[in-house]
Design a protein around this motif. Structure first.
Motif, short mmCIF file in Angstrom:
data_model
loop_
_atom_site.label_atom_id
_atom_site.label_comp_id
_atom_site.label_asym_id
_atom_site.label_seq_id
_atom_site.Cartn_x
_atom_site.Cartn_y
_atom_site.Cartn_z
N PHE A 1 0.69 -1.19 -0.04
CA PHE A 1 -0.08 0.08 -0.07
C PHE A 1 0.76 1.39 -0.02
O PHE A 1 0.49 2.20 -0.58
N TYR A 2 1.97 1.28 0.75
CA TYR A 2 2.98 2.29 0.72
C TYR A 2 3.32 2.36 -0.86
O TYR A 2 3.52 3.90 -1.49
N LEU A 3 3.83 1.54 -1.60
CA LEU A 3 4.15 1.66 -2.85
C LEU A 3 3.18 1.94 -3.86
O LEU A 3 3.41 2.55 -4.81
N LEU A 4 1.98 1.48 -3.55
CA LEU A 4 0.71 1.98 -4.30
C LEU A 4 0.51 3.44 -4.18
O LEU A 4 0.25 4.38 -5.15
N GLY A 5 0.67 4.10 -3.13
CA GLY A 5 0.51 5.41 -2.59
C GLY A 5 1.47 6.37 -3.63
O GLY A 5 1.26 7.27 -4.09
N GLU A 6 2.79 6.00 -3.42
CA GLU A 6 3.80 6.52 -4.32
C GLU A 6 3.50 6.40 -5.86
O GLU A 6 3.56 7.45 -6.67
N HIS A 7 3.08 5.48 -6.35
CA HIS A 7 2.58 5.31 -7.79
C HIS A 7 1.60 6.06 -8.14
O HIS A 7 1.37 6.71 -8.98
N LEU A 8 0.42 5.96 -7.43
CA LEU A 8 -0.61 7.17 -7.54
C LEU A 8 -0.45 8.54 -7.69
O LEU A 8 -1.07 9.19 -8.29
N THR A 9 0.58 8.84 -6.73
CA THR A 9 0.92 10.14 -6.63
C THR A 9 1.73 10.56 -7.82
O THR A 9 1.57 11.58 -8.44
N LYS A 10 2.61 9.55 -8.47
CA LYS A 10 3.27 9.86 -9.66
C LYS A 10 2.12 9.94 -10.76
O LYS A 10 2.26 10.85 -11.69
N LEU A 11 1.24 9.15 -10.85
CA LEU A 11 0.30 9.18 -11.66
C LEU A 11 -0.63 10.58 -11.67
O LEU A 11 -0.93 10.96 -12.90
N LEU A 12 -1.07 10.92 -10.58
CA LEU A 12 -2.01 11.92 -10.52
C LEU A 12 -1.05 13.24 -10.52
O LEU A 12 -1.68 14.31 -10.98
N TRP A 13 0.06 13.40 -10.29
CA TRP A 13 0.89 14.80 -10.12
C TRP A 13 2.10 14.59 -11.27
O TRP A 13 2.86 15.70 -11.27
N GLY A 14 2.38 13.71 -11.95
CA GLY A 14 3.53 13.33 -12.78
C GLY A 14 3.73 14.15 -13.76
O GLY A 14 4.51 14.62 -14.37
N LYS A 15 2.49 14.98 -14.41
CA LYS A 15 2.60 15.93 -15.46
C LYS A 15 3.13 17.18 -15.13
O LYS A 15 3.89 17.94 -16.04
N GLN A 16 3.09 17.30 -13.73
CA GLN A 16 3.83 18.56 -13.38
C GLN A 16 5.16 18.45 -12.98
O GLN A 16 5.87 19.52 -13.00
N CYS A 17 5.49 17.35 -13.00
CA CYS A 17 6.96 16.70 -12.55
C CYS A 17 7.36 15.79 -13.55
O CYS A 17 8.20 14.90 -13.21
N ARG A 18 7.41 15.84 -14.77
CA ARG A 18 7.82 14.95 -15.94
C ARG A 18 9.12 14.86 -16.29
O ARG A 18 9.73 14.06 -16.55
N GLU A 19 9.78 16.07 -15.77
CA GLU A 19 11.21 16.19 -16.19
C GLU A 19 12.21 15.83 -15.15
O GLU A 19 13.28 15.67 -15.03
N PHE A 20 11.37 15.20 -13.91
CA PHE A 20 12.26 14.77 -12.79
C PHE A 20 11.53 13.64 -11.94
O PHE A 20 10.14 13.85 -11.89
N SER A 21 12.14 12.66 -11.30
CA SER A 21 11.46 11.71 -10.56
C SER A 21 10.81 12.28 -9.25
O SER A 21 11.45 13.17 -8.66
N LEU A 22 9.71 11.67 -8.74
CA LEU A 22 9.39 12.04 -7.60
C LEU A 22 10.39 11.58 -6.42
O LEU A 22 10.25 12.29 -5.32
N LEU A 23 11.45 10.81 -6.74
CA LEU A 23 12.32 10.71 -5.47
C LEU A 23 13.39 11.51 -5.62
O LEU A 23 14.73 11.28 -5.10
N GLN A 24 13.69 12.34 -6.78
CA GLN A 24 14.75 13.48 -6.92
C GLN A 24 14.30 14.52 -5.93
O GLN A 24 13.19 14.75 -5.18
N ASP A 25 15.41 15.49 -5.97
CA ASP A 25 15.01 16.71 -5.21
C ASP A 25 14.28 17.70 -5.57
O ASP A 25 14.63 18.39 -6.61
#
Length: 223
Positions: free
Chosen positions: A182-206
């Motif tokens: 479920f922790y990994l699911l939350g991370e994945h869903l966050t990327k799906l929902l907000w990834g367009k704003q952060c397309r140039e870098f990963s959620l795990l980057q700074d």
């Protein structure tokens, strides 16, 4: 008539404790969110502003604790309830807790989690750090479950009464793996929902969130 065993479970059991702890976490999380919103309204957003300093604890509480634990509580409770309610919530408890209170404790968690996930982006820690934080919580909770049984002779959950030692070990292991999932699911869903704003870098980057909840690259220190 409600048995003394059920009364004891309701009085000292870890289900009551985890719901209380989860309620405190939710209150703390949404309290921080309110403070951040008010700070954004009246205080200019800077790197060292109060709102900026509150973002890391807000994101940690939601991503590592509130989302995986809350989802685990809702999913596992109603799964076991549908299979055999006596394993998790004996019918005798209906004489103590009304039906609506049961839904308040075990159902309303889910829509609140989804609303927070959809309306507000959260920065996740590295997988290792996130799993360590979740593991510390899980170990502390398991310790409490075992202590309750040691001190009172009562298992917090009826399902533990019917399982032997190997069965309990399997249940605890599966529960831990499900929470990690479920922790990994939350991370994945966050990327799906907000990834367009952060397309140039990963959620795990700074990166940081700006005052409009848009993700921006964090400023690198010149030192």
């Amino acid at each position: 008539k409600v048995t003394e065993n059920v009364k004891a479970i309701m009085t000292i059991s870890s289900p009551s404790l985890v719901l209380l702890f989860f309620g405190i976490l939710q209150t703390l999380l949404f309290g921080i969110c309110v403070i951040i919103d008010f700070a954004h309204m009246f205080i200019p957003a800077t790197k060292n502003s109060m709102a900026s300093r509150l973002l890391p604890p807000r994101d940690f509480i939601f991503s590592v604790l509130v989302f995986p634990v809350g989802l685990f509580v809702a999913v596992t409770f109603w799964t076991l309830y549908a299979y055999d309610r006596e394993l998790v919530y004996p019918k005798e408890l209906d004489e103590i807790n009304p039906y609506w209170l049961n839904h308040t404790m075990h159902t309303t968690i889910l829509p609140l989690l989804l609303i927070e996930l959809i309306t507000c982006p959260h920065k996740y820690l590295s997988k290792l750090k996130g799993m360590i934080g979740l593991s510390i919580f899980g170990t502390s909770y398991l310790t409490w479950v075992l202590w309750v049984n040691y001190a009172s002779g009562i298992w917090a959950y009826p399902i533990l009464e019917v399982l032997g030692v190997p069965g309990k070990a399997v249940l605890f292991t599966i529960s831990y793996l499900v929470m990690i999932g479920f922790y990994l699911l939350g991370e994945h869903l966050t990327k799906l929902l907000w990834g367009k704003q952060c397309r140039e870098f990963s959620l795990l980057q700074d990166f940081n969130w700006d005052k409009d909840n848009k993700c921006v690259l964090a400023e690198k220190s010149s030192v």
